[in-house]
Design a protein around this motif. Structure first.
Motif, mmCIF file in Angstrom:
data_model
loop_
_atom_site.group_PDB
_atom_site.id
_atom_site.type_symbol
_atom_site.label_atom_id
_atom_site.label_comp_id
_atom_site.label_asym_id
_atom_site.label_seq_id
_atom_site.Cartn_x
_atom_site.Cartn_y
_atom_site.Cartn_z
ATOM 1 N N ASP A 1 12.528 7.495 16.537
ATOM 2 C CA ASP A 1 13.286 8.454 15.705
ATOM 3 C C ASP A 1 12.451 9.002 14.546
ATOM 4 O O ASP A 1 12.870 9.941 13.864
ATOM 5 C CB ASP A 1 14.544 7.787 15.122
ATOM 6 N N MET A 2 11.305 8.386 14.292
ATOM 7 C CA MET A 2 10.469 8.761 13.132
ATOM 8 C C MET A 2 9.166 9.434 13.550
ATOM 9 O O MET A 2 8.348 9.773 12.690
ATOM 10 C CB MET A 2 10.082 7.487 12.354
ATOM 11 N N THR A 3 8.920 9.565 14.854
ATOM 12 C CA THR A 3 7.598 10.025 15.284
ATOM 13 C C THR A 3 7.440 11.541 15.117
ATOM 14 O O THR A 3 8.414 12.269 14.929
ATOM 15 C CB THR A 3 7.314 9.625 16.756
ATOM 16 N N LEU B 1 0.836 -1.202 0.000
ATOM 17 C CA LEU B 1 0.000 0.000 0.000
ATOM 18 C C LEU B 1 0.865 1.244 0.000
ATOM 19 O O LEU B 1 1.887 1.305 0.665
ATOM 20 C CB LEU B 1 -0.914 -0.004 1.229
ATOM 21 N N GLY B 2 0.403 2.282 -0.680
ATOM 22 C CA GLY B 2 1.146 3.517 -0.787
ATOM 23 C C GLY B 2 1.961 3.526 -2.073
ATOM 24 O O GLY B 2 1.705 2.712 -2.967
ATOM 25 N N PRO B 3 2.943 4.443 -2.202
ATOM 26 C CA PRO B 3 3.377 5.377 -1.172
ATOM 27 C C PRO B 3 2.498 6.623 -1.080
ATOM 28 O O PRO B 3 1.835 6.996 -2.041
ATOM 29 C CB PRO B 3 4.782 5.777 -1.639
ATOM 30 N N VAL B 4 2.544 7.219 0.132
ATOM 31 C CA VAL B 4 2.076 8.587 0.320
ATOM 32 C C VAL B 4 3.243 9.345 0.948
ATOM 33 O O VAL B 4 4.141 8.739 1.532
ATOM 34 C CB VAL B 4 0.827 8.663 1.220
ATOM 35 N N VAL B 5 3.221 10.666 0.787
ATOM 36 C CA VAL B 5 4.376 11.458 1.221
ATOM 37 C C VAL B 5 4.016 12.239 2.483
ATOM 38 O O VAL B 5 3.010 12.955 2.523
ATOM 39 C CB VAL B 5 4.819 12.423 0.095
ATOM 40 N N THR B 6 4.853 12.086 3.511
ATOM 41 C CA THR B 6 4.701 12.824 4.772
ATOM 42 C C THR B 6 5.974 13.641 5.003
ATOM 43 O O THR B 6 6.920 13.557 4.218
ATOM 44 C CB THR B 6 4.542 11.855 5.958
ATOM 45 N N ALA B 7 6.005 14.366 6.135
ATOM 46 C CA ALA B 7 7.203 15.135 6.470
ATOM 47 C C ALA B 7 8.418 14.237 6.687
ATOM 48 O O ALA B 7 9.560 14.677 6.594
ATOM 49 C CB ALA B 7 6.943 15.967 7.724
ATOM 50 N N ALA B 8 8.174 12.947 6.968
ATOM 51 C CA ALA B 8 9.286 12.008 7.180
ATOM 52 C C ALA B 8 9.778 11.396 5.874
ATOM 53 O O ALA B 8 10.861 10.811 5.828
ATOM 54 C CB ALA B 8 8.850 10.901 8.123
ATOM 55 N N GLY B 9 8.980 11.480 4.807
ATOM 56 C CA GLY B 9 9.327 10.850 3.532
ATOM 57 C C GLY B 9 8.169 9.998 3.045
ATOM 58 O O GLY B 9 7.024 10.184 3.461
#
Ligand code: ACO
Length: 221
Positions: free
Chosen positions: A126-128, A19-27
């Protein structure tokens, strides 16, 4: 009405999946099924995140490090894959830019007149704070209400878990009630809030809703 169930295709609908991808502030956030070769990454992240996970996860037997040693993964992986093949679970890995960043599980998939399941997740500390869990939950919701054919998803959250409550609310889950002394967490019976979402409450898709809210984009947009 739980247990082995297959759609007209003769397979568990919605499994295996990517599923995805979608883009967030983390990538870029994607979801994929667990793999046998996840052992080392899973172990390293679970051991590193022990202190942030223990307050929110079911009490387990034995030492955390031993339970999360790479050698513990093959048997856990085989249980998860068996449940997935039986149509009762979707055991997914959350990837950020192609790297293992957490897990999202759809469990106790019930068919018949319920068409219900629970959702649970964790993300590497580290990703939150950058929308990873929200994106992953939205992708999973759209998958469950689409190919998997469910009508309702439930999530149980301890009242003090502000981050998880925020994730659920952003995707559209609503609070239904309080389950007293519901689950054995960190060696105690903890109250949990019950959150739920049904297909009628989603306008378009959950991913669309987050895009409209400016929380996500699609690659290349
Ligand atoms: N008070 C209020 N809001 C908070 C707090 C806080 N103390 N901490 C974080 N938040 C908010 C953030 O601001 C963010 O909201 P925003 O986007 O509106 O600013 C939201 O919580 C977090 O959203 P994401 O960034 O999408 O989530 P993230 O990738 O950080 O993952 C998660 C959240 C999964 C809860 C992570 O912190 C984690 O793994 N925690 C430990 C395990 C856990 O609690 N799992 C969930 C158990 S309950 C269940 O599975 C249904």
């Amino acid at each position: 009405m739980s247990g082995r169930w297959w759609g007209s295709s003769g397979r568990h609908p919605g499994w295996p999946t990517r599923l995805g991808p979608v883009v967030t502030a983390a990538g870029q956030v994607t979801l994929r099924g667990v793999r046998l070769r996840d052992a080392r990454t899973w172990s390293a992240l679970r051991i590193k995140n022990q202190n942030t996970l223990i307050p929110w996860e079911p009490t387990g037997h034995g030492d955390w490090r031993a339970r999360h040693h790479p050698s513990a993964w093959p048997s856990l992986h085989s249980v998860l894959r068996r449940e997935a093949t039986a149509g009762t679970m979707l055991p997914l890995v959350i990837e950020v830019n192609g790297t293992f960043a957490g897990q999202l599980t759809i469990g106790n998939i019930q068919r018949g007149a319920l068409r219900n399941a629970w959702i649970g997740y964790w993300v590497d500390a580290d990703m939150t704070g950058r929308g990873v869990a929200t994106a992953a939950v939205a992708l999973a919701v759209d998958h469950c209400f689409g190919p998997v054919g469910l009508h309702r998803l439930e999530a149980t959250v301890q009242p003090a878990n502000a981050a998880s409550k925020a994730v659920l609310r952003k995707v559209g889950f609503r609070q239904e009630g309080l389950l007293e002394r519901y689950m054995d967490i960190d060696s105690g019976w903890r109250d949990h809030l019950l959150f739920a979402l049904t297909t009628e409450e989603i306008v378009g898709t959950a991913v669309d809703t987050l895009i409209r809210a400016g929380r996500l984009t699609l690659p290349g947009r």
